[in-house]
Every structure is written in structure tokens, then in C-alpha cells.
Design a protein around this motif. Sequence first.
Motif, PDB file in Angstrom:
ATOM      1  N   TYR A 122      47.441   4.024  77.566  1.00  0.00           N
ATOM      2  CA  TYR A 122      46.744   2.740  77.520  1.00  0.00           C
ATOM      3  C   TYR A 122      46.711   2.289  76.070  1.00  0.00           C
ATOM      4  N   ARG A 123      47.198   1.065  75.832  1.00  0.00           N
ATOM      5  CA  ARG A 123      47.270   0.529  74.474  1.00  0.00           C
ATOM      6  C   ARG A 123      46.251  -0.590  74.266  1.00  0.00           C
ATOM      7  N   LEU A 124      45.893  -0.806  73.000  1.00  0.00           N
ATOM      8  CA  LEU A 124      45.088  -1.960  72.641  1.00  0.00           C
ATOM      9  C   LEU A 124      45.789  -3.214  73.144  1.00  0.00           C
ATOM     10  N   GLY A 125      45.068  -4.036  73.902  1.00  0.00           N
ATOM     11  CA  GLY A 125      45.651  -5.263  74.429  1.00  0.00           C
ATOM     12  C   GLY A 125      46.158  -5.165  75.849  1.00  0.00           C
ATOM     13  N   ASP A 126      46.249  -3.929  76.400  1.00  0.00           N
ATOM     14  CA  ASP A 126      46.732  -3.773  77.771  1.00  0.00           C
ATOM     15  C   ASP A 126      45.768  -4.414  78.759  1.00  0.00           C
ATOM     16  N   VAL A 127      46.340  -4.954  79.855  1.00  0.00           N
ATOM     17  CA  VAL A 127      45.537  -5.510  80.937  1.00  0.00           C
ATOM     18  C   VAL A 127      45.157  -4.378  81.884  1.00  0.00           C
ATOM     19  N   VAL A 128      43.863  -4.282  82.194  1.00  0.00           N
ATOM     20  CA  VAL A 128      43.368  -3.248  83.108  1.00  0.00           C
ATOM     21  C   VAL A 128      42.391  -3.880  84.082  1.00  0.00           C
ATOM     22  N   ARG A 129      42.064  -3.126  85.118  1.00  0.00           N
ATOM     23  CA  ARG A 129      41.035  -3.586  86.054  1.00  0.00           C
ATOM     24  C   ARG A 129      39.863  -2.632  85.955  1.00  0.00           C
ATOM     25  N   VAL A 130      38.647  -3.222  85.882  1.00  0.00           N
ATOM     26  CA  VAL A 130      37.454  -2.396  85.721  1.00  0.00           C
ATOM     27  C   VAL A 130      36.395  -2.796  86.743  1.00  0.00           C
ATOM     28  N   ARG A 131      35.491  -1.862  86.968  1.00  0.00           N
ATOM     29  CA  ARG A 131      34.321  -2.097  87.821  1.00  0.00           C
ATOM     30  C   ARG A 131      33.082  -1.999  86.946  1.00  0.00           C
ATOM     31  N   VAL A 132      32.129  -2.904  87.143  1.00  0.00           N
ATOM     32  CA  VAL A 132      30.881  -2.847  86.384  1.00  0.00           C
ATOM     33  C   VAL A 132      30.069  -1.664  86.903  1.00  0.00           C
ATOM     34  N   LYS A 133      29.822  -0.685  86.037  1.00  0.00           N
ATOM     35  CA  LYS A 133      29.155   0.561  86.430  1.00  0.00           C
ATOM     36  C   LYS A 133      27.646   0.466  86.258  1.00  0.00           C
ATOM     37  N   SER A 134      27.194   0.002  85.105  1.00  0.00           N
ATOM     38  CA  SER A 134      25.753  -0.084  84.852  1.00  0.00           C
ATOM     39  C   SER A 134      25.475  -1.041  83.710  1.00  0.00           C
ATOM     40  N   THR A 135      24.224  -1.513  83.643  1.00  0.00           N
ATOM     41  CA  THR A 135      23.781  -2.375  82.548  1.00  0.00           C
ATOM     42  C   THR A 135      22.517  -1.776  81.946  1.00  0.00           C
ATOM     43  N   ASN A 136      22.364  -1.937  80.634  1.00  0.00           N
ATOM     44  CA  ASN A 136      21.173  -1.447  79.933  1.00  0.00           C
ATOM     45  C   ASN A 136      20.693  -2.545  78.996  1.00  0.00           C
ATOM     46  N   LEU A 137      19.685  -3.303  79.469  1.00  0.00           N
ATOM     47  CA  LEU A 137      19.200  -4.438  78.690  1.00  0.00           C
ATOM     48  C   LEU A 137      18.560  -4.003  77.381  1.00  0.00           C
ATOM     49  N   GLU A 138      17.777  -2.922  77.417  1.00  0.00           N
ATOM     50  CA  GLU A 138      17.068  -2.481  76.219  1.00  0.00           C
ATOM     51  C   GLU A 138      18.025  -2.164  75.083  1.00  0.00           C
ATOM     52  N   GLN A 139      19.154  -1.509  75.411  1.00  0.00           N
ATOM     53  CA  GLN A 139      20.119  -1.136  74.378  1.00  0.00           C
ATOM     54  C   GLN A 139      21.301  -2.096  74.326  1.00  0.00           C
ATOM     55  N   ARG A 140      21.231  -3.148  75.173  1.00  0.00           N
ATOM     56  CA  ARG A 140      22.279  -4.185  75.195  1.00  0.00           C
ATOM     57  C   ARG A 140      23.657  -3.566  75.403  1.00  0.00           C
ATOM     58  N   LEU A 141      23.738  -2.694  76.400  1.00  0.00           N
ATOM     59  CA  LEU A 141      24.974  -1.966  76.668  1.00  0.00           C
ATOM     60  C   LEU A 141      25.484  -2.279  78.070  1.00  0.00           C
ATOM     61  N   LEU A 142      26.805  -2.360  78.169  1.00  0.00           N
ATOM     62  CA  LEU A 142      27.486  -2.523  79.444  1.00  0.00           C
ATOM     63  C   LEU A 142      28.465  -1.374  79.619  1.00  0.00           C
ATOM     64  N   ASP A 143      28.375  -0.694  80.754  1.00  0.00           N
ATOM     65  CA  ASP A 143      29.319   0.379  81.056  1.00  0.00           C
ATOM     66  C   ASP A 143      30.235  -0.074  82.175  1.00  0.00           C
ATOM     67  N   TYR A 144      31.533   0.041  81.937  1.00  0.00           N
ATOM     68  CA  TYR A 144      32.543  -0.222  82.954  1.00  0.00           C
ATOM     69  C   TYR A 144      33.180   1.109  83.352  1.00  0.00           C
ATOM     70  N   GLU A 145      33.856   1.099  84.500  1.00  0.00           N
ATOM     71  CA  GLU A 145      34.699   2.238  84.855  1.00  0.00           C
ATOM     72  C   GLU A 145      36.067   1.705  85.247  1.00  0.00           C
ATOM     73  N   LEU A 146      37.074   2.472  84.911  1.00  0.00           N
ATOM     74  CA  LEU A 146      38.454   2.050  85.154  1.00  0.00           C
ATOM     75  C   LEU A 146      38.775   2.140  86.636  1.00  0.00           C
ATOM     76  N   VAL A 147      39.361   1.069  87.167  1.00  0.00           N
ATOM     77  CA  VAL A 147      39.864   1.092  88.541  1.00  0.00           C
ATOM     78  C   VAL A 147      41.332   1.481  88.456  1.00  0.00           C
ATOM     79  N   GLU A 148      41.618   2.723  88.826  1.00  0.00           N
ATOM     80  CA  GLU A 148      42.974   3.241  88.649  1.00  0.00           C
ATOM     81  C   GLU A 148      43.822   2.986  89.887  1.00  0.00           C
ATOM     82  N   ASN A 149      45.091   2.725  89.637  1.00  0.00           N
ATOM     83  CA  ASN A 149      46.048   2.517  90.720  1.00  0.00           C
ATOM     84  C   ASN A 149      46.459   3.876  91.265  1.00  0.00           C
ATOM     85  N   THR A 150      46.007   4.193  92.473  1.00  0.00           N
ATOM     86  CA  THR A 150      46.286   5.518  93.045  1.00  0.00           C
ATOM     87  C   THR A 150      47.508   5.529  93.955  1.00  0.00           C
ATOM     88  N   ARG A 151      48.158   4.368  94.081  1.00  0.00           N
ATOM     89  CA  ARG A 151      49.335   4.324  94.964  1.00  0.00           C
ATOM     90  C   ARG A 151      50.559   4.948  94.298  1.00  0.00           C
TER      91      ARG A 151
END
Length: 675
Positions: free
Chosen positions: A646-675
Amino acid sequence: MSRKTKNRNQGKNGRFAASKNNSKRLKGVEYEGVGQMARDGSLFVKVDGQEEDIYIRPGKTRGALTGDLVRIMAKAGKPRAGQKTEGEVLEILERSKKPFVGVLHRMGAKAWVLMQSKTMPYDIELDTGELASEAQSGYKVAAVVDDWPRGSEYPRGHVVDILGEMGKNDTEMHAILAEYGLPYKFEKAVADAADSIPDSIGPEEMKGRKDYRKTLTFTIDPADAKDFDDALSFVRLGNGNYEVGVHIADVSYYVKPGDLVDKEAQERGTSVYLVDRTVPMLPEKLSNKLCSLRPGEDKLTFSAVFEITPRGKVESCWLGRTAINSDYRFDYETAQKIIEEGKGKRDIDDAILTLWGLAKTFRDKRFKAGAISFERPEMKVQCDADGRPIAVSQHISKEANWLIEEFMLLANRSVAEWVATAGKMDGRERKDAKTFVYRVHDTPNLDKLGALGKFAGHFGYKTKFDDADGRKIAHKLNNLLEEAKDKPEFYPMEMIALRSMAKASYSTDNIGHYGLAFNFYTHFTSPIRRYPDLMVHRLLARYLGGGTSADKNYYEGQCTHASEREVIAANAERDSIKYKLVEFMQDKVDQEFDGRISGLTEWGMYVEIEPTKIEGMVSLRSIRSDFFDFDEPRYLIRGKRTRKIYRLGDVVRVRVKSTNLEQRLLDYELVENTR
């Protein structure tokens, strides 16, 4: 309540020192610097003159916290590739006066401020006898650490501000301001001093001013703007040339050095623009009324008036105090419509179209001279009346924006050149140039540009950044980005180029402005919202009147302060945007988005999702298909087993995993192509 490991080597009044035995076995170089903590309790110490921070492991911080001035011992020699220089704290020289924001928790006769900050991993113990009765459990408060007594599990401090109920918009915005030590209101004495300033313009106020009140004049600003600090005037001259006036609110006429309003403005340094509000540098009487160039009102201004040929050659420039009466107040959208339609019967339509033609000439010339052009989109968060984010959209800069920008640049450059060349305006800086406040921008970091060249080489580009000449670097950089435009590699190349750029700042030493390709540049055009512009007005008035050179040391100190305040304001603005973006994403957990990798580290990939460009992090540990290693020189991560890259600038698909308002953080998880 969080439970943290007790610190050792604590002395009286929270002052920490290394034990004698430790100090004997330490070998390295001593420094003083300011620390910033990470969530794991480690400390990163910034030392003046050092580009890289010094890393202090959690067990060697000796109770130092974010913002504390510390004396440290750093290991001698160069660290291994990819690692930071390590050290340990020898002594806390001064505790930070900057507050930490957390949630008040009362338990019987005891109370704490519970922290959920990325830079403060310890709760703060309070003296309940000093707590105000309105300070309730569950309220957000700002607290300052006073000390960390020997044997105490927690640092001790006191509450400096009660911010309100958690989750309320005003509470959260005030919390961000409190974290950076930024005020959200004016003290009554300052507001009263501003309100007492007379607002009449009579013969006395007009002395020594050129009168432009009957000259066609207009402003172009955002639709929601309240402080209009710049206006343009336009006249067709008999010789075929144009007279163009850049008129700036004459704040220096009303705000005198050393008065209450001036001291407050000097301390603030700049207005602060949070997502849903402006925290002004000047009280409302000045910023939105007296100094705001509102249409149909006589206003005092400081101006740069140019004679310009139809081909865009500046024949002359006059600088001085004026008075105007604006005929029109445009927002950018209305002015843009006039430009796009390209016609109009009114004099104002002719003025805008002519000025846009001149601005385009200036803009083209600037980029040919080596100005840097980046096209990163600017995202804007739209909030409802209660401050809740309801939309995130891309702000697109168009011709109307560029029109104003180019004439403001012309005025800023001309004022700086007039002072630097002792009024000769011949492009040659005089050795005896008087003390002035310049806006400077240094050349890029050649090592980082070298990394860009190597990265571009993987895609077949042959650019080498091996020349110290700033203009040659600029041409190479612009040519490289132009060649890569509309190709997949453009995005990461632009990101790397942006990170190689120096930060602009204020200084009395003129080194020019690299990014704009100007040898002389200052900030003259926004004295309502920037204190350096107010200093520039005062210095310019002094020198136009034949005054002697001002005290360089004093103004250099003011430049340093203004540059620091600018950074603080920018960080607060950025945090308010982060907060609203995380809030906007709260109801989108488990939703999937296409995105682009915007950053890579040894612990994760940062991804900007489409179309909002909201950035979150994918932890490398959360990628189930493989264990990934970070290859920093190539800006990529590579799977150990699959060799997936995976390179800087690559297009990927992600799922929103969690949000943390207090720390202003967003966690994503990679949606991997399993085919």
C-alpha cells in the motif's frame, strides 16, 4: 478514574531532579526544551535549533508534563535510521501555566479532573476548598498543574475556568480555546475602552489624508463576513491607464501603542476562526463597526494607490492615509457571477472585469517567476443554529477570490519594497533599510525534496532537487507537479512536496517569500485581525513622516510572539474542525467509504475518505490479512507474507470503526478484497 504509575525523584513544589547516582552515570549532551506527552506517558522534548524532538521513555520523565520547561540529558551520537535521539529528564525548570481540560469528578471531600487528552495521561487532584460551588461533577473544566508532591499518585492543581456541561457546543468550543490559552471574551475594561473611542469623522480626522470618498469603491468578502478590512477603488485615467486603490482599515488611528485595547490585541496576536465562531483580536466596536469598511459609511483608511497600464505594468505607487466611502459590498459569489458573465452596463461591472484582467496578468507573472502552486482542496464544515455539523463540502477558490488576493499581494509587496529600498522601489534592498516587520518564507528542506525526487523516480520521473537556488527549485517542483497532474501519483507527490515546505513567519530580517516568489513581502492588508499588520501600519506612518528607524530588538521580539500566536490560533482552528468532523461521523459507524491513503507511519495508515476528505487512521495491527512493515523512504507499507503493498496516495476502501469526540479521533478499518 484512571490509575497511573507513580513518578519517582519528586522534590518540593513539583520540582524534579535526577538523583546523584543517576546523574553520574548519564553520558551525553544537556539541553533545555519544552515537552509534549504522548498517551503512553512518554515525552517528546522540543529544543530550539534542533529539527527533531528528543524522545524520553515513560520511566525517565520524572514527572514532566506537556508544556513544562525541562533540562534533559540526550544520548550522544546519531540515532539509528528511523529512530529518535533518546534522553531523560534531569530537572523540571518551570511548570506550564497552560491549562489542561478535563471532566470534574467529586468523591466525598476529594475531587479530580479526569483527563481524556492525547497529551495528558494523568488525572489532576484538586483542593476541594478552592472549588467554586457551581463546579459540578460531570462539568468540563480547565485546570493548571501546580506541583506533584513526593509520594503523591497524581499531580495537583487548581481550576481556572468552569466550561460547562459536556457535549454542549459552547462548552466544547470553549474547551478548545482553553487548551490553547485563548480567551473567548474581552475583559470589561478592554471592551469599555473600545466603546469609548469616538466614531465621528470631521475636519480634524481628515487632516493629512487624501479624500477618496467620491471615488468608485467596493469590497468583496465571504457572505458571512462582518469585518471588512480591505476595499478596492477604480478610476480610468485620461492616458488610458488605471488608478487602482487598495484601501485598508486604519486601525492604527484608533488603537494607540500601549493603551488597553492595544495591549490586549498584542497579546492575542490574531483573530481565531473556529468552525462556528470568530474570536476577534479587537472588540466588536472596532472590528465590526468603527474599522469595518461598510458600504455607505465614511471610513478612515491607509492605502496603496497604483497607476497600472492595461498590460499590467505598475507605473507608480503612492502610500498614505486616506478616507473612503464604499459604494458596494459584494460577496465572492456575486462578484464571481459578474466575472463569469463577462459583461454589464454598470461602472462597477466594468471595474470588476478590468481588475480581474489585471489580476490574471499578475497571477500568471507570479507563477512564471517561480511561485509555488498547490491545489489541495479546502473543506468547510457547515453547522446548524445549535452548532451541530450538518454538511462537509469543498470550498473552491475562483476568479473573484484571486482578484482580491492578487491586489492584496501587490499592496503587501509594494509596502515592503518601499521600506526595504528606502523608497526607491527599484528592487534593490538598501543596507541602511529601516527596521520593519516582514512576512518571510524560507526555501524548502532539500533532504525532504530529495526524498520527493527519489519517490518520483519510482514512477519514471527524472527530477533531481540538487540545486540550492530557490527559484530553480520552484520551477523544478512546479514542472514535476504539472507533469504528474491527473495521474495517480500526483496526490502523493503533492503531499510530500507540501511537507517539505518551510513555515512562513514574521521577522525583521528580510529573506523574501519563497512560496510567493517575492523578494519583499509583509502583511499590511488585515490589521483588524492580525497584529503584525497593525505594527506595519505604525512603522509605515513613521517612515512616511521621515521618522528614524525603530528599535530592531523590540520588533524582532514582537515578530517572534506574533509567529507563535499564529501557530497557536491555527492549531485551535484545526482542532475545532477535527471535533466537528468526528461529530459529523458519529452516525456513520460501520458505513463504508472509498478513500485515499494520506499518510503512513510504522503504526498505521491515514486515509481521507471521499467526498468529504475526512481523515481517520487504520491501525496496521487491525489489518487481518498480514503483518505490515513500514518502508519510510518509499512511502509504502509491505505485507511480510503476501508482499502486498500500500502506497501513499493509493485508493482503498474503509469502514468507519469508531469515533472518539474527546480525543477528536476517527478509527477506520481496511475493507480487504478477499476474492
